[in-house]
Scaffold this active site. Sequence first.
Site, mmCIF file in Angstrom:
data_model
loop_
_atom_site.group_PDB
_atom_site.id
_atom_site.type_symbol
_atom_site.label_atom_id
_atom_site.label_comp_id
_atom_site.label_asym_id
_atom_site.label_seq_id
_atom_site.Cartn_x
_atom_site.Cartn_y
_atom_site.Cartn_z
ATOM 1 N N THR B 19 4.789 2.804 13.946
ATOM 2 C CA THR B 19 4.634 3.379 15.286
ATOM 3 C C THR B 19 5.442 2.641 16.351
ATOM 4 O OG1 THR B 19 2.422 4.166 14.756
ATOM 5 C CG2 THR B 19 2.923 3.903 17.076
ATOM 6 N N ASP B 101 7.058 4.910 7.105
ATOM 7 C CA ASP B 101 5.681 5.037 7.576
ATOM 8 C C ASP B 101 4.843 4.163 6.643
ATOM 9 O OD1 ASP B 101 2.988 5.916 7.844
ATOM 10 O OD2 ASP B 101 3.733 7.732 8.793
ATOM 11 N N SER B 102 3.979 3.320 7.210
ATOM 12 C CA SER B 102 3.318 2.334 6.346
ATOM 13 C C SER B 102 2.391 2.987 5.318
ATOM 14 C CB SER B 102 2.572 1.288 7.177
ATOM 15 O OG SER B 102 1.324 1.730 7.593
ATOM 16 N N THR B 133 0.661 0.035 11.322
ATOM 17 C CA THR B 133 -0.622 -0.672 11.252
ATOM 18 C C THR B 133 -1.474 -0.232 10.062
ATOM 19 O OG1 THR B 133 -1.656 0.968 12.700
ATOM 20 C CG2 THR B 133 -0.742 -1.012 13.755
ATOM 21 N N ASP B 134 -1.229 0.973 9.553
ATOM 22 C CA ASP B 134 -2.152 1.522 8.553
ATOM 23 C C ASP B 134 -2.317 0.644 7.324
ATOM 24 O OD1 ASP B 134 -3.088 3.663 9.934
ATOM 25 O OD2 ASP B 134 -1.782 5.144 9.012
#
Lengths: 393, 393, 393, 393
Positions: B19, B101-102, B133-134
Amino acid sequence: SWSESEREARVLVINTGGTIGMVYEDNVLTTEPHTFVGHLKKLPMLHDQAYAERTQLFAYHKDAGSTLVLPSVAPEASHDFLWRQDKRVVYTLLEYDPLLDSCNMTTDDWAKIAKDIKEHYEDYDGFVVLHGTDTMAYTASALSFMCEHQGKPVILTGSQVPISEMRSDGRDNLLGALLIAGHFVIPEVGLYFHHKLYRGNRVTKVDSGRFKAFLSPNLPPLINAEVNITVSWDMVWRPNTMHKFRVHTNLNRNVGLLRLFPGITSDTIRAFLQPPMQGIVLETYGTGNAPDKRPDLLEELRAATDRGVLIINCTQCLCGSVSESYATGKALLHCGVIPGGDMTPEAALAKLSYVLGKSELSIKQQKEILHENLRGEMTTVYSASKFSLRDSS
Amino acid sequence: SWSESEREARVLVINTGGTIGMVYEDNVLTTEPHTFVGHLKKLPMLHDQAYAERTQLFAYHKDAGSTLVLPSVAPEASHDFLWRQDKRVVYTLLEYDPLLDSCNMTTDDWAKIAKDIKEHYEDYDGFVVLHGTDTMAYTASALSFMCEHQGKPVILTGSQVPISEMRSDGRDNLLGALLIAGHFVIPEVGLYFHHKLYRGNRVTKVDSGRFKAFLSPNLPPLINAEVNITVSWDMVWRPNTMHKFRVHTNLNRNVGLLRLFPGITSDTIRAFLQPPMQGIVLETYGTGNAPDKRPDLLEELRAATDRGVLIINCTQCLCGSVSESYATGKALLHCGVIPGGDMTPEAALAKLSYVLGKSELSIKQQKEILHENLRGEMTTVYSASKFSLRDSS
Amino acid sequence: SWSESEREARVLVINTGGTIGMVYEDNVLTTEPHTFVGHLKKLPMLHDQAYAERTQLFAYHKDAGSTLVLPSVAPEASHDFLWRQDKRVVYTLLEYDPLLDSCNMTTDDWAKIAKDIKEHYEDYDGFVVLHGTDTMAYTASALSFMCEHQGKPVILTGSQVPISEMRSDGRDNLLGALLIAGHFVIPEVGLYFHHKLYRGNRVTKVDSGRFKAFLSPNLPPLINAEVNITVSWDMVWRPNTMHKFRVHTNLNRNVGLLRLFPGITSDTIRAFLQPPMQGIVLETYGTGNAPDKRPDLLEELRAATDRGVLIINCTQCLCGSVSESYATGKALLHCGVIPGGDMTPEAALAKLSYVLGKSELSIKQQKEILHENLRGEMTTVYSASKFSLRDSS
Amino acid sequence: SWSESEREARVLVINTGGTIGMVYEDNVLTTEPHTFVGHLKKLPMLHDQAYAERTQLFAYHKDAGSTLVLPSVAPEASHDFLWRQDKRVVYTLLEYDPLLDSCNMTTDDWAKIAKDIKEHYEDYDGFVVLHGTDTMAYTASALSFMCEHQGKPVILTGSQVPISEMRSDGRDNLLGALLIAGHFVIPEVGLYFHHKLYRGNRVTKVDSGRFKAFLSPNLPPLINAEVNITVSWDMVWRPNTMHKFRVHTNLNRNVGLLRLFPGITSDTIRAFLQPPMQGIVLETYGTGNAPDKRPDLLEELRAATDRGVLIINCTQCLCGSVSESYATGKALLHCGVIPGGDMTPEAALAKLSYVLGKSELSIKQQKEILHENLRGEMTTVYSASKFSLRDSS
């Protein structure tokens, strides 16, 4: 352009001084007049130069040199009010000369801020007051009483570290205050700090070393500005009034804060209460307790209330309320002391100063008003019914 | 100039995605390659263009286009380490292509990050890894094991809101991570978020809506970055090693997380444990409890450990530790399950993956290593001896 | 006497087992049948023998040996509801045989508790269920759905340390649960622990070592029982129903919890989802994200929903909600996965088990019900309007 | 029996009064002499009558009627110090006549408590002082200074609700204080409340309505008494002394607390500082700031320090420390005001009273002592040296 200006909110930022606008000079923090707006202009999150040029923003505002515009908000979350509104916040800085360290502020400075809000009241949708943190809770309390029939937000903010520094809480604090003042009809004097909007007369400064410097010990925040901005609308104070906004700036300065401590002597109390003192906030123990086996102390308090000094009982505990049902609290009641409920000492002091400034009222009338919840500054148990009856006059 | 470069710290920022670097396009958040450094250059708190020009910074760095420099720190408080050091943090961005994207990250991506740290290890004083962060807590845990004989800080960070947005936590997070990576010798894989540096293998993501997204439930933060930056030096992990830094990237992917729930069937457990599964983290109740009156379940676990599957017992409670002294916990011990102490499930999963990747070791040796505290990922209690020295008699 | 019995509230305490009633035997905690009531009788804060004798309490109750009475409440604070009511709480213990460790509880045990509440529903003003803490959040969630058209409080409680021990949280927990069940019309399944009443389907056990073992991450407590007992009446769930109380005990056991982790394989997912599995709670990342670049995983999920498996998307973050507006979340939506909002995994699992147990409904109807807020288990944005329309059926 | 008495710890409980021992009479809370021990005897968690009879406890103690014994501790957790010690805590109550409401306590009462500790110092392993909560932080601070060369624990406690009430925090508070005083060699004056032991001169009462009434804003608790009791041994204060315990009871009463507020007049300050006042704690803003643009105020302070009045600068913020590096703070320094670091106002007041009571010392010597950390009451930062040893270059 017309369509864009339709979607603009106007906010006046009154910069009274404080850390937020300071800079280092020879390793010492000082204020430097007329430089703050320049700092802000370089910060993309606080000014959108492209928009300003596209809309010829500066041509429309007489204070062009001090007028900035926030960037647009993103469509982050569909249920977020800000994003649906899609309004630009255009804000103009009004800088005090000299800039003030909040330690040095007095009731005269409070009056000046109130008058400035009044003077520009019709021209803006909301007001942000930049202020040092040291006495911000006192000023927020005072302004909450001075502003009568308020219909627009007045938000105080500031920072622990100057906005000119790399690691600063000032950018987020100013940004949050501006967004709230520009987007939400919260007709209160609020204090915005570290992602939260508090009612101004409920806060106290609790920390000099952390970014979360303020606490509202007896009332939850009105707004939590996390990833989304969440407003607790049911808690927002709504004056039931059709009167025109006005400010009451005649504050009485003969007021004081006196904290009880074990071994306090009647001499100390007498000295503190001597004329010209007209009102004091007595910081008592626990639920409003004072020594009831100390007739010398109680006599001093009784003597003072007899000669017309107004005394409000507030607890020196951070959280909690003064109760009228304990023996030790009753002793004070019998001395003519007014129970302060869960008011902060800061709010109680400001309320005293405000009510004593209503010189047209008798002392009896002033005492009655001090019992009332004027601006949401204290919790009334029968809040439901009581709140709807209350006016903000 | 020579004297200035003497006072520079070099940090490599590995931007894996997430993000923090995203932008809105048609109201949807997306990654846009090669734009992040441009955003940063416009932010005065993250880049000092005047310094760069004065010192001809770009002429000295081969990655000139991706190299930025933080502004100087202010002499805020005389006891603050940063201010006395007066060092500039020069940082270079290494952007992954594609940006990830994590959610989509795998052990291969972890290996890539570790290899990149290894490749540039000698050229920098510290490393910052930008990450969604995921799964940041999973990656931080994995890197903590993969990095062997680590002597320099590796700090993961990211944000809940993109840095390109007005209200973003990304600026403060990146700034904090850079300052720490550049100034402090903390030879750990850390995770910096919302004013705190946590040990990377101790954190878990606990909130998707607040800026304080992570928690280290069983270990206090290593650093509190409030008005001053305070390091808990006594908690910093100090590997007792003279070996050269290296990364172990051969991670075993045949590992899994299985959470107990009332009514879980032996069929479910058998299906989950079937080959090629080689190791699982069993998320149990309370202090490590599992049904001890369910022989069918226990048999499945016993059968798995008998055929060499490694099973670690972690509690599904956020806080607390697996104890070996309860009957319900003992049932698992008898099935060959390894007590996981107060490890997070994320850390336990990464540790399993790491230890199983040490294919030169026997299963018995792997089990022994799993009992040990390798990187400060679990609390070992030498309290027994400590307490027995202090008798109150 | 008649006048006293008028002022009595009757509470049934269903003792299913758990730590609260345990004793040490040979240094091991065990359950000892038929001893709990004896322990309670010796505790003056939990039984008033003088009142029992004066009112011939035991002569009036068929379960005389298991019936106790709380002492009277003191006139502590005039605004405290309990004190004004001045009611005695008479409570009867119904002890399960055997007493159960909550690790071993299954849907059958949940059904038994529900049936016992139903059987005695008319005879009592409220119900307290003593239960081990390990799976209390699961049982509370399940009971909240099983109890239809509930008009009386059902409060689960227990303790971290047995009531027979010197330092025990059990006395306060039982006392608080009894007072609430006896005095307040809170027609919910609640969980009372460490001075707070939470909605039962909102809690999760977060700590195995502190007395504050539970948290309700997305909903504030319904009651704070500090010096005074404060009820947040506006948050209490009020079913708009005139139907008779009933319990739905046909729960489907073919449900499961599956937590995503980086590197999870489609084999693992397929194995977990294989028949007879009919519904799973998928613990995703952040705001409900799953890998959207992993077609193998998504195909397994899609295949499962195609054959009628119900999948609810819950976040593995402690706090926060599954959003439908992110790309990575949308991937799951397209696979037929049901967004779980801010439900806990415990509540989602129980809801699945409950809705799948409504075998008269089609899968389509079951999916529709899963989207709805049945018992306050999830936050609906338009709660105001939606809540008043909802029935608890 | 001999072997059992070997395993006994002796604690003296000095009951000065306060809520913990009160009872309701005609709906009013009052003290009732000589009844407290009777209440305790009925509480199984606070007295083991069977043990007392078996060991003929009452025959061995001259204060038999006031001597009780705690039950044995359970083998809950093998790593818990208490359980391994397996000691009985035998405690004797010494009740003050009259029992005191803490509001009414003075320095004379503090001296009485100190003398009683001294008188019985050799006969007990530890001391518990029961005290009202309102001024407990003041008394704890005072005792911490008065007790010189202390080698045994002195623990103050009390409660928000009487022990005679159903819902009372008094039982847990007394129990925790007794266990700590009997088992741990913590040679400090501590304050135990709601599961935590704090250093006595670090606490302040922050809440009059919650069971967690105290906070130690600038120092973590020494003990967390959750399911297990965890002592932070590294924080326990260890006087480097071989001297015999003694108490200094000559306290100076001519001391006071003065809180700054905006608009405070020099008249108020002069009145407060007038003889016989010899020392005051000045509660300033933020990091110790006072108005530096108010020469009238500063002159009053300077005049007072010139004539020998000792003034300590403490912040009115709950958390944080007075810094010597700010301009507004420096103004006070120039007036001869002593920086109080992170002391609470309660501790600073007690320290003043104690140091001024050392009448053999010159004012200069007293000032020097006030700068020192005498009993762990303030944080001294050796961080400078610590940090400079760790260079990151």
